[in-house]
Design an enzyme around this catalytic site. Structure first.
Site, PDB file in Angstrom:
ATOM      1  N   LYS A  98       0.869  -1.351   0.119  1.00 18.91           N
ATOM      2  CA  LYS A  98       0.054   0.026  -0.037  1.00 18.91           C
ATOM      3  C   LYS A  98       0.721   1.099  -0.080  1.00 18.91           C
ATOM      4  CE  LYS A  98      -3.679  -2.173   2.641  1.00 18.91           C
ATOM      5  NZ  LYS A  98      -4.903  -1.939   1.842  1.00 18.91           N
TER       6      LYS A  98
ATOM      7  N   ARG B   8     -10.427 -11.254   1.337  1.00 14.20           N
ATOM      8  CA  ARG B   8     -11.432 -12.345   1.167  1.00 14.20           C
ATOM      9  C   ARG B   8     -10.751 -13.546   0.881  1.00 14.20           C
ATOM     10  NH1 ARG B   8     -11.556  -8.670  -4.377  1.00 14.20           N
ATOM     11  NH2 ARG B   8     -10.988  -7.198  -2.812  1.00 14.20           N
TER      12      ARG B   8
END
Length: 474
Positions: free
Chosen positions: A247, A321
């Site tokens: 990130k 996920r």
């Protein structure tokens, strides 16, 4: 937690005082006209009386509702935050609304102070005692007893989310959960060796770059109803660098809150235990760090989930996920729940769509979706229904595996793709996914909390259980 007591008359003459007033009541009150207070919704005014005592007036609009009562109670607590004790005059309210006002005050009074080593003279005192003046203290007190566990669960979740990641690794998170056995929960913590034996390949893939081992926490509430439990499944990524697909540095510190879904699931089942809900429930929390290291998984790696599904990892920052895929598949197989609701700070995409005001609601079951939405509206934890159709699943087809974890191209509906990915692992169990990215943290104070951790989802799930799962026929 704030001490709350319901009384018939005013006491504690040295305490700050607050009155909750509708527009009609404000016009009749002696103090209100003198300070220009009209009782509008979310209006608050504060001043000193002749004795120098802090007096707060908080408005509820034309008519009091649970929402306006909660917000008025919260705003009164915020205005009186310099006082350790507050007397809240709620005699204009019915017992249920008076109890809701106490909920608002309790939520607003929270602050995370575990790491403060010395008092800050510029910091206000923390409100410690709340006396609520009502006509029927027995009725109001009884209603408060049903609401207070949801407040306690929310504050438990907030405390977890506020912790820095060096104090809340997966192992340390699990240690905090073990203490919940004192509330009657059965707590199981499964280590990395167990995860490997059970086939949690997707979750273990996320953990590969971290020196801190992952674990699975399972919290069980037996209840009294002979029925399959409702399952809360939480994403517990205790810090998320993004992995190899790292990130940007800007606001990466907020990724300590990437375990807010797991915190909410734990807080919700704690609320059920505290109020002795008859409904059986289980919370399944995947606790893991997504870090960078020599062993970290790479884009293009293929991992195998609990149910045997092979997953091509397109982006290592789409890790939540992967964690949830194993947790959902295992819960469906091992628990056989009546329904599964997962909570996760899953995508930036949902923040683009909904901002910081609502969480995204995806569901395979229309009745479950409607009840979740109703529960959210009732407790000020609002959801917005999002599409979940086959086209989003089609976009996740992989050339080398059964499915890929996301779509590589930019400007894609990632929240919808993520939900479609998770639906695969929920199977035919009634299931809903709450993407709480954007609402897990308050970026500025409001009526129900200061800036920081929100505990979003706890009171929502507690209300859902009371609406849907607390009768024998479900």
């Amino acid at each position: 937690m704030l001490t709350v007591r319901f009384r018939h008359r005013l006491r504690h003459e040295t305490a700050a005082r607050a009155r909750l007033l509708t527009e009609a009541g404000a016009h009749a009150d002696i103090l209100a006209p003198a300070i220009g207070f009209r009782g509008h919704a979310d209006e608050v005014a504060a001043g000193r009386d002749a004795d120098g005592r802090l007096t707060v007036l908080a408005g509820m609009g034309a008519a009091a509702t649970p929402t306006s009562a909660r917000r008025a109670g919260g705003r009164a607590a915020a205005a009186a935050i310099a006082a350790k004790r507050l007397v809240l005059d709620a005699r204009e309210l019915t017992p249920d609304l008076a109890a809701e006002a106490a909920v608002g005050a309790s939520l607003r009074a929270w602050r995370f102070e575990a790491l403060k080593t010395r008092p800050d003279p510029d910091e206000p005192k923390r409100l410690a005692h709340l006396d609520v003046i009502v006509h029927d203290k027995r009725a109001a007190g009884a209603i408060w007893e049903t609401l207070a566990p949801g407040v306690a669960g929310t504050l438990f979740a907030r405390d977890l989310v506020a912790e820095p990641s060096n104090r809340l690794t997966p192992t340390l998170f699990a240690a905090r959960l073990r203490a919940l056995a004192e509330d009657g929960l059965k707590v199981e913590i499964h280590d990395a060796a167990w995860l490997k034996r059970e086939g949690f390949g997707a979750l273990l893939g996320v953990a590969r770059g971290s020196a801190n081992p992952p674990c699975l926490a399972v919290l069980r509430w037996k209840g009294t109803i002979d029925a399959p439990p409702v399952a809360f499944v939480g994403k517990g990524v205790t810090f998320d660098t993004g992995g190899v697909d790292i990130k940007p540095a800007d606001r990466m510190w907020e990724m300590r809150a990437d375990m807010a879904g797991a915190a909410a699931a734990a807080g919700a089942i704690l609320a059920l235990a505290r109020r002795r809900s008859p409904a059986p429930a289980v919370a399944v929390l995947g606790l893991v760090e997504n870090m960078i290291g020599a062993e970290a998984q790479r884009p293009s790696d293929v991992v195998r989930a609990v149910d045997g599904t092979t997953i091509e990892v397109i982006d290592t920052d789409a890790e939540g996920r992967l964690v949830l895929s194993d947790c959902l598949a295992w819960t469906r197989r091992a628990v056989r729940p009546a329904a599964m609701i997962d909570l996760a700070t899953l995508t930036g995409s949902i923040v683009v769509a909904l901002g910081h005001h609502r969480a995204g609601l995806f569901a395979s079951d229309a009745a479950l979706a409607a009840q979740l939405a109703a529960a959210g509206e009732a407790v000020d934890e609002k959801l917005w229904p999002m599409p979940l159709e086959e086209a989003y699943a089609e976009a996740l087809r992989s050339d080398i595996a059964d499915v890929k974890n996301c779509v590589a191209e930019r400007f894609q509906p990632d929240a919808c793709h993520a939900a479609a990915f998770l639906k695969r692992f929920a199977g035919d169990t009634p299931w809903a996914h709450l993407d709480i990215a954007g609402v897990e943290l308050r970026h500025e104070a409001d009526a129900l909390g200061p800036e920081g951790a929100s505990g979003f989802g706890v009171r929502l799930l507690d209300r859902l259980v009371s609406l849907r799962f607390e009768e024998e026929d479900g």
